[in-house]
Design an enzyme around this catalytic site. Structure first.
Site, PDB file in Angstrom:
ATOM      1  N   PRO A 415       0.861  -1.262   0.031  1.00 51.84           N
ATOM      2  CA  PRO A 415      -0.073  -0.207   0.048  1.00 51.84           C
ATOM      3  C   PRO A 415       0.809   1.323   0.020  1.00 51.84           C
ATOM      4  O   PRO A 415       2.050   1.174   0.726  1.00 51.84           O
ATOM      5  CB  PRO A 415      -0.908   0.020   1.253  1.00 51.84           C
ATOM      6  CG  PRO A 415      -0.100  -1.048   1.969  1.00 51.84           C
ATOM      7  CD  PRO A 415       0.516  -2.132   1.195  1.00 51.84           C
ATOM      8  N   CYS A 417       0.324   5.348  -0.007  1.00 53.45           N
ATOM      9  CA  CYS A 417      -0.625   6.533  -0.334  1.00 53.45           C
ATOM     10  C   CYS A 417      -0.219   7.605  -1.360  1.00 53.45           C
ATOM     11  O   CYS A 417       1.212   7.911  -1.441  1.00 53.45           O
ATOM     12  CB  CYS A 417      -0.295   7.285   1.008  1.00 53.45           C
ATOM     13  SG  CYS A 417      -1.745   8.387   1.521  1.00 53.45           S
ATOM     14  N   GLN A 492      -7.276  -1.467   1.359  1.00 54.35           N
ATOM     15  CA  GLN A 492      -6.635  -1.087   2.798  1.00 54.35           C
ATOM     16  C   GLN A 492      -7.491   0.218   3.287  1.00 54.35           C
ATOM     17  O   GLN A 492      -7.474   1.000   3.002  1.00 54.35           O
ATOM     18  CB  GLN A 492      -5.423  -0.807   2.849  1.00 54.35           C
ATOM     19  CG  GLN A 492      -4.601  -0.847   4.245  1.00 54.35           C
ATOM     20  CD  GLN A 492      -3.293  -0.097   4.197  1.00 54.35           C
ATOM     21  OE1 GLN A 492      -3.013   0.990   3.694  1.00 54.35           O
ATOM     22  NE2 GLN A 492      -2.304  -0.993   4.743  1.00 54.35           N
ATOM     23  N   TYR A 574      -1.119   4.889  13.221  1.00 46.58           N
ATOM     24  CA  TYR A 574      -2.407   5.369  12.905  1.00 46.58           C
ATOM     25  C   TYR A 574      -3.374   5.081  14.043  1.00 46.58           C
ATOM     26  O   TYR A 574      -3.013   4.210  14.978  1.00 46.58           O
ATOM     27  CB  TYR A 574      -2.879   5.150  11.647  1.00 46.58           C
ATOM     28  CG  TYR A 574      -2.065   5.692  10.613  1.00 46.58           C
ATOM     29  CD1 TYR A 574      -1.484   7.047  10.306  1.00 46.58           C
ATOM     30  CD2 TYR A 574      -1.040   4.886   9.774  1.00 46.58           C
ATOM     31  CE1 TYR A 574      -0.977   7.670   9.686  1.00 46.58           C
ATOM     32  CE2 TYR A 574      -0.116   5.673   8.884  1.00 46.58           C
ATOM     33  CZ  TYR A 574      -0.071   6.872   8.747  1.00 46.58           C
ATOM     34  OH  TYR A 574       0.737   7.448   7.913  1.00 46.58           O
ATOM     35  N   ARG A 622      -2.699  -5.288   8.732  1.00 46.55           N
ATOM     36  CA  ARG A 622      -1.315  -4.623   9.086  1.00 46.55           C
ATOM     37  C   ARG A 622      -0.927  -4.091  10.314  1.00 46.55           C
ATOM     38  O   ARG A 622      -1.457  -3.619  10.929  1.00 46.55           O
ATOM     39  CB  ARG A 622      -1.051  -3.623   7.882  1.00 46.55           C
ATOM     40  CG  ARG A 622       0.461  -3.007   7.635  1.00 46.55           C
ATOM     41  CD  ARG A 622       0.744  -2.101   6.781  1.00 46.55           C
ATOM     42  NE  ARG A 622       1.357  -2.904   5.721  1.00 46.55           N
ATOM     43  CZ  ARG A 622       2.399  -2.325   4.813  1.00 46.55           C
ATOM     44  NH1 ARG A 622       2.635  -1.173   4.752  1.00 46.55           N
ATOM     45  NH2 ARG A 622       2.964  -3.179   4.054  1.00 46.55           N
ATOM     46  N   ARG A 716       8.565   0.841  -2.648  1.00 48.45           N
ATOM     47  CA  ARG A 716       9.315   1.940  -3.425  1.00 48.45           C
ATOM     48  C   ARG A 716       9.622   1.159  -4.592  1.00 48.45           C
ATOM     49  O   ARG A 716       9.542   1.672  -5.699  1.00 48.45           O
ATOM     50  CB  ARG A 716      10.237   2.338  -2.584  1.00 48.45           C
ATOM     51  CG  ARG A 716       9.744   3.382  -1.425  1.00 48.45           C
ATOM     52  CD  ARG A 716      10.707   3.521  -0.507  1.00 48.45           C
ATOM     53  NE  ARG A 716      11.255   2.355   0.320  1.00 48.45           N
ATOM     54  CZ  ARG A 716      12.270   2.147   1.231  1.00 48.45           C
ATOM     55  NH1 ARG A 716      12.928   3.360   1.362  1.00 48.45           N
ATOM     56  NH2 ARG A 716      12.438   1.241   1.783  1.00 48.45           N
TER      57      ARG A 716
HETATM   58  C1  LIG Z   1       5.095   6.717  -0.864  1.00 52.62           C
HETATM   59  C2  LIG Z   1       4.620   5.853   0.194  1.00 52.62           C
HETATM   60  C3  LIG Z   1       3.216   5.791   0.558  1.00 52.62           C
HETATM   61  C4  LIG Z   1       3.064   4.801   1.618  1.00 52.62           C
HETATM   62  N1  LIG Z   1       1.849   4.607   2.144  1.00 52.62           N
HETATM   63  C5  LIG Z   1       1.419   3.421   2.815  1.00 52.62           C
HETATM   64  C6  LIG Z   1       0.170   3.318   3.027  1.00 52.62           C
HETATM   65  O1  LIG Z   1      -0.873   4.186   2.473  1.00 52.62           O
HETATM   66  N2  LIG Z   1      -0.558   2.334   3.975  1.00 52.62           N
HETATM   67  C7  LIG Z   1       0.522   1.627   4.445  1.00 52.62           C
HETATM   68  O2  LIG Z   1       0.297   0.733   5.251  1.00 52.62           O
HETATM   69  N3  LIG Z   1       2.002   1.864   3.948  1.00 52.62           N
HETATM   70  C8  LIG Z   1       2.198   2.682   3.223  1.00 52.62           C
HETATM   71  N4  LIG Z   1       3.641   2.953   3.047  1.00 52.62           N
HETATM   72  C9  LIG Z   1       4.465   1.798   3.620  1.00 52.62           C
HETATM   73  C10 LIG Z   1       4.732   0.805   2.327  1.00 52.62           C
HETATM   74  O3  LIG Z   1       3.476   0.128   2.356  1.00 52.62           O
HETATM   75  C11 LIG Z   1       6.046   0.050   2.898  1.00 52.62           C
HETATM   76  O4  LIG Z   1       5.463  -0.843   3.990  1.00 52.62           O
HETATM   77  C12 LIG Z   1       7.313   0.810   3.311  1.00 52.62           C
HETATM   78  O5  LIG Z   1       7.460   1.727   2.259  1.00 52.62           O
HETATM   79  C13 LIG Z   1       8.434  -0.295   3.379  1.00 52.62           C
HETATM   80  O6  LIG Z   1       8.793  -1.182   2.170  1.00 52.62           O
HETATM   81  P1  LIG Z   1       9.718  -0.599   0.937  1.00 52.62           P
HETATM   82  O7  LIG Z   1      10.872  -0.861   1.622  1.00 52.62           O
HETATM   83  O8  LIG Z   1       9.437  -1.875  -0.282  1.00 52.62           O
HETATM   84  O9  LIG Z   1       9.544   0.835   0.386  1.00 52.62           O
HETATM   85  C14 LIG Z   1       3.938   3.888   2.063  1.00 52.62           C
HETATM   86  C15 LIG Z   1       5.496   3.875   1.629  1.00 52.62           C
HETATM   87  C16 LIG Z   1       5.572   4.793   0.552  1.00 52.62           C
HETATM   88  C17 LIG Z   1       6.915   4.812   0.072  1.00 52.62           C
END
Ligand SMILES: Cc1cc2nc3c(=O)[nH]c(=O)nc-3n(C[C@H](O)[C@H](O)[C@H](O)COP(=O)(O)O)c2cc1C
Ligand SMILES: Cc1cc2nc3c(=O)[nH]c(=O)nc-3n(C[C@H](O)[C@H](O)[C@H](O)COP(=O)(O)OP(=O)(O)OC[C@H]3O[C@@H](n4cnc5c(N)ncnc54)[C@H](O)[C@@H]3O)c2cc1C
Length: 798
Positions: A415, A417, A492, A574, A622, A716
């Site tokens: 997920p 945002c 979500q 949250y 989560r 990412r």
């Molecule tokens: C731009 C951005 C927005 C995110 N928004 C959410 C979200 O809306 N809900 C959520 O559970 N995690 C959110 N996350 C966290 C990611 O889902 C993920 O857990 C975190 O980035 C680690 O994963 P990665 O190392 O693959 O980026 C967000 C991460 C990024 C980079």
């Protein structure tokens, strides 16, 4: 110039050698409390990589060390009556006493003065020296005397271990895991000379106590170990040498130098013996300090600062790997339900240094076994009859079924945002963003956190599910995904709580708006940034009713949109997460205090949603498995949290961490949160999704095949490459597996064909290069390889 080295172990002696060899005029004194031929323990191991470093640093001592090696390539794992072999590991063993004698001789020949049987009384007694090297080992007095400057932190690990020896011949590095009435016992055994081997036996404190063993009763220890592992040791007698049961101290220091005093080796940092890197670190520290001193010949403070800056990242990397490795051995019970092939892979990949692809390079047969075992026993066990010539795909391309939803592979778009909604309504941006990721090959995609009310939003750009316009807009997204891809899409839902009414992600994240803030709520009125953030209002029971009902309304809208799965966001500080964490929940009513109380409202919301969400569709939660804050949620709490949701018919735990509070101090690294997914999955038997710094298909395969997670979410990486899974499929030539583990949009088939052809060619070229550049084994005499007989894959089939 005068250099005083306190401690004549590998670090101190090697530093003395390097210094005298490059600057013979420097006076080097080594002070060692033991006799020249005293030593504890038996043999130590060094990897090929360390040997190459030693060869570069000082060829003369390297040659002597190399001439005394026992070299092996294979690892044998004994587990539940089977023996599994893997090759290509490249290690050398040497008697510790031999290593020290070689280093002592070279140091003396080069003119260093080594004073044996001399107890050093600390750095203060070396005022005449220009440089004082604290190489006095794990219980360093130098470190202790200057603790105010080095700020050591020493963490005693819970397991018990003992260092022993045996006169026997082993075919290679040997791991054995045996369970008896007292508990599970781990044996790590390796040769260091002909017919002589080191044994490290390890167990939990409970098993140690249940066995009635005394810390210093060497005779009883030897008899117990000889009995337990008589098969592996071929009945050999077990030898002792100050073989006392210890607990491993993880030593970290905030600084390694102060004035003209510097720490080397175990005095500065320790690395758990299960990755065999203690001596490596000691020797390589000596090389790094020597180089820094050469670089800053007349400036000792600058040299010491350079040594620390340049050496610390590598030392911490190894220490981190060692800490990851020790977790496996402290928790063998967690893996005890696994089949041998998976257990062995989990063992070998425990420190994340050896991954699926890395192991394939070492021993392709092992990965072949993993793929076939995985395909037959996990991936397609119930659904498909596999043909005999079936070529098993990598584990990431196996389907997973949760209730009535089957995802075609194990890659998930995490997920994220987008901060691009208009009063909660998703825009064209969302349509394109989700659409392009859906056709990128992942098995499952989660939406960003969709907020259940206007005042539940994090920012003014957050998406919502609270007004009629949201329904068609989300429906359009879901329909596109269903019509044009095989990706499943999960909704979500969340509520921002005290992190609400803040700026967009690319503005000042988590900080309040300059103007137009809306009131926010939380279990306890604690501002996220004290003095800067809004103070939330403490929720009343009426607020809880309202929020719970808002979740239910949003779920009903989600059902209408035909989402495939529902996830409740109870992580990252949250609203629902802030009920669970003791850092943010200080309530004194039935919603605060014990974990059971803190879970009460989140479970109530979950139950309300589960009641309306269709039975055939899965639900996940989560969580932040740790707050990374002392006194906050830790791994063991996360297990209890997951257990509570499992008991309420939750199907999947999406395991994230942190973001609870600005005080969090996460320890980042590759796949750094996966260890929590592993713990939850294997301790309570629920499917988990790992997330966090998972960036390659290799890592996905490693986590999935080793049973550390059932799904891997990448956030990412999917922003940079929506087609992550399609690229991985080309790399693995994954096409047409039954059922297809990946699906390409028909509009892109010609691109697919080209990519597969390019990937095939690149692979062939890489294989050719590998043949040409075959790694050189050190020329250390005949290897004592005894093939214990590799168990064929067929023998492992149950
Ligand atoms: C731009 C951005 C927005 C995110 N928004 C959410 C979200 O809306 N809900 C959520 O559970 N995690 C959110 N996350 C966290 C990611 O889902 C993920 O857990 C975190 O980035 C680690 O994963 P990665 O190392 O693959 O980026 C967000 C991460 C990024 C980079
Ligand atoms: C069970 C076990 C297994 C291990 N297996 C491996 C392995 O396979 N591979 C590996 O690389 N490493 C292994 N190690 C780790 C390894 O032994 C150490 O990490 C390594 O020796 C560190 O070197 P060092 O020079 O920093 O410290 P040490 O080897 O501890 O040397 C410090 C020296 O300082 C001396 N000293 C201390 N205080 C004083 C004083 N006040 N006055 C005078 N002299 C003093 C001590 O007598 C000692 O000789 C293992 C350790 C254990 C416990």
């Amino acid at each position: 110039m005068r250099v005083d080295v306190i401690g004549g172990g590998p670090a101190g002696l090697y530093f003395a050698i390097l210094t005298k060899q490059s600057q013979p005029q420097v006076q080097v004194n080594v002070i060692e409390r033991n006799r020249a031929d005293d030593t504890f323990g038996f043999g130590i191991v060094l990897s090929d990589e360390t040997l190459a470093n030693l060869e570069r640093a000082d060829d003369a001592s390297y040659r002597d060390i190399a001439a005394n090696f026992a070299y092996w390539d294979d690892i044998y794992t004994h587990y539940k009556g089977l023996v599994l072999k893997s090759s290509g590991h490249g290690f050398s063993g040497i008697r510790r006493r031999t290593l020290l004698q070689i280093l002592q001789r070279h140091a003396a020949e080069l003119g260093a003065e080594v004073r044996f049987e001399t107890e050093d009384v600390g750095a203060a007694s070396h005022r005449e020296a220009d440089l004082i090297v604290g190489a006095d080992g794990i219980n360093s007095r130098v470190r202790g005397d200057l603790a105010a400057h080095f700020a050591p932190a020493i963490e005693l690990r819970p397991n018990r271990f003992v260092w022993l020896g045996a006169r026997t011949t082993l075919p290679g590095f040997t791991y054995s895991f045996r369970e008896n009435e007292h508990g599970i016992w781990n044996l790590h055994a390796y040769m260091y000379a002909h017919g002589e081997c080191t044994l490290v036996v390890e167990t939990t404190d409970d098993a140690f106590k249940a066995a009635g063993l005394a810390v210093e009763n060497e005779e009883a220890t030897a008899a117990y170990v000889a009995r337990l592992f008589s098969e592996e040791l071929d009945g050999a007698q077990v030898l002792t040498n100050r073989s006392f049961w210890r607990q491993f101290p993880v030593v970290r220091c905030a600084a390694w130098h102060h004035g003209n005093v510097v720490l080397l080796g175990d005095a500065a940092h320790t690395a758990h013996w299960s990755i065999g890197s203690g001596t490596k670190l000691a020797l390589e520290d000596a090389i790094a300090l020597h180089q820094a001193l050469l670089k800053h010949a007349d400036d000792i403070p600058a040299a010491l600062a350079t040594y620390e800056v340049e050496r610390r990242p590598e030392a911490e990397r190894i220490q981190h790997s060692a800490n990851t490795s020790l977790v496996f051995f402290e928790n063998v019970r967690r893996f005890w339900h696994m089949d041998p092939v998976q257990f062995n892979f989990a063992l070998l990949s425990r420190s994340k240094q050896i991954t699926y692809e890395n192991l394939r390079k070492r021993d392709a047969r092992v990965i072949g076994d993993v793929d076939r075992w995985w395909a037959r026993h996990v991936a397609y066990a119930e659904s498909i009859r596999l043909p005999s010539d079936f070529s098993a795909p990598p584990p990431m391309f196996a389907p997973l079924t949760l209730r009535g939803m089957t995802v075609m592979n194990r890659v998930v778009v995490s997920p994220m945002c987008q901060y691009s909604a208009d009063d909660g309504t998703p825009t064209d941006w969302h349509f394109v963003h989700y659409g392009s990721r859906a056709v990128g090959g992942a098995g499952l995609m989660l939406t960003e956190m969709i907020c259940v009310a206007r005042d539940a939003r994090i920012s003014r750009g957050c998406a919502g599910m609270y007004k009629p316009e949201h329904l068609p807009a989300w429906k359009r997204v879901v329909q596109f995904v269903h019509v044009h891809s095989d990706c499943k899409i999960a909704l979500q839902l969340g509520h921002a709580g005290r992190k609400g009414s803040t700026q967009l992600g690319w503005e000042e994240m988590d900080r309040p708006l300059a103007k137009g803030n809306w009131p926010i709520i939380a279990p306890t009125p604690i501002a996220y940034y004290p003095g800067l953030s809004q103070v939330p209002r403490a929720m009343t029971r009426q607020d809880m009713n309202r929020v719970r009902d808002e979740f239910v309304v949003a779920v009903r809208m989600g059902i209408e949109c035909e989402f495939d799965m529902l996830e409740l966001h109870m992580a990252h500080g949250y609203l629902l997460a802030s009920f669970i964490s003791p850092i943010t929940n200080r309530r004194e009513d039935e919603y605060g205090g014990s974990l059971a109380n803190r879970l009460r409202f989140p479970l109530e919301v979950f139950d309300a949603c589960r009641r309306v969400w269709p039975k055939e569709k899965p639900m996940s939660v989560r969580i932040s498995a740790t707050d990374w804050i002392p006194g906050g949620i830790m791994g063991a709490d996360a297990v209890e949290i997951a257990r509570a949701f499992k008991s309420r018919c939750c199907d999947l735990i999406d395991v994230s961490t942190g973001q609870t509070d600005p005080a969090s101090k996460p320890v980042y690294g590759r796949m750094y949160q996966a260890t929590f997914a592993e713990q939850i999955r294997n301790e309570i038997g629920i499917a988990t999704m790992a997330v966090g710094a998972i960036t390659t298909a290799d890592q996905v395969n490693t986590l999935i095949a080793s049973g550390r997670a059932d799904l891997c979410a990448l956030a990412r990486p999917h922003l940079a490459d929506p087609y992550f899974t399609l690229h991985a499929a080309a790399e693995y030539q994954a096409l047409g597996y039954p059922p297809q583990g990946v699906s390409w949009p028909k509009q892109y088939w010609s691109g697919r064909d080209q990519l597969y052809a390019l990937a095939r060619r690149a692979k062939q070229e890489a294989e050719q290069r590998l043949i040409e550049l075959r790694p050189r084994k050190p020329d250390v005499g005949p290897a004592r390889e005894v093939d214990a007989g590799r168990q064929s894959f067929a023998a492992l089939q149950r």
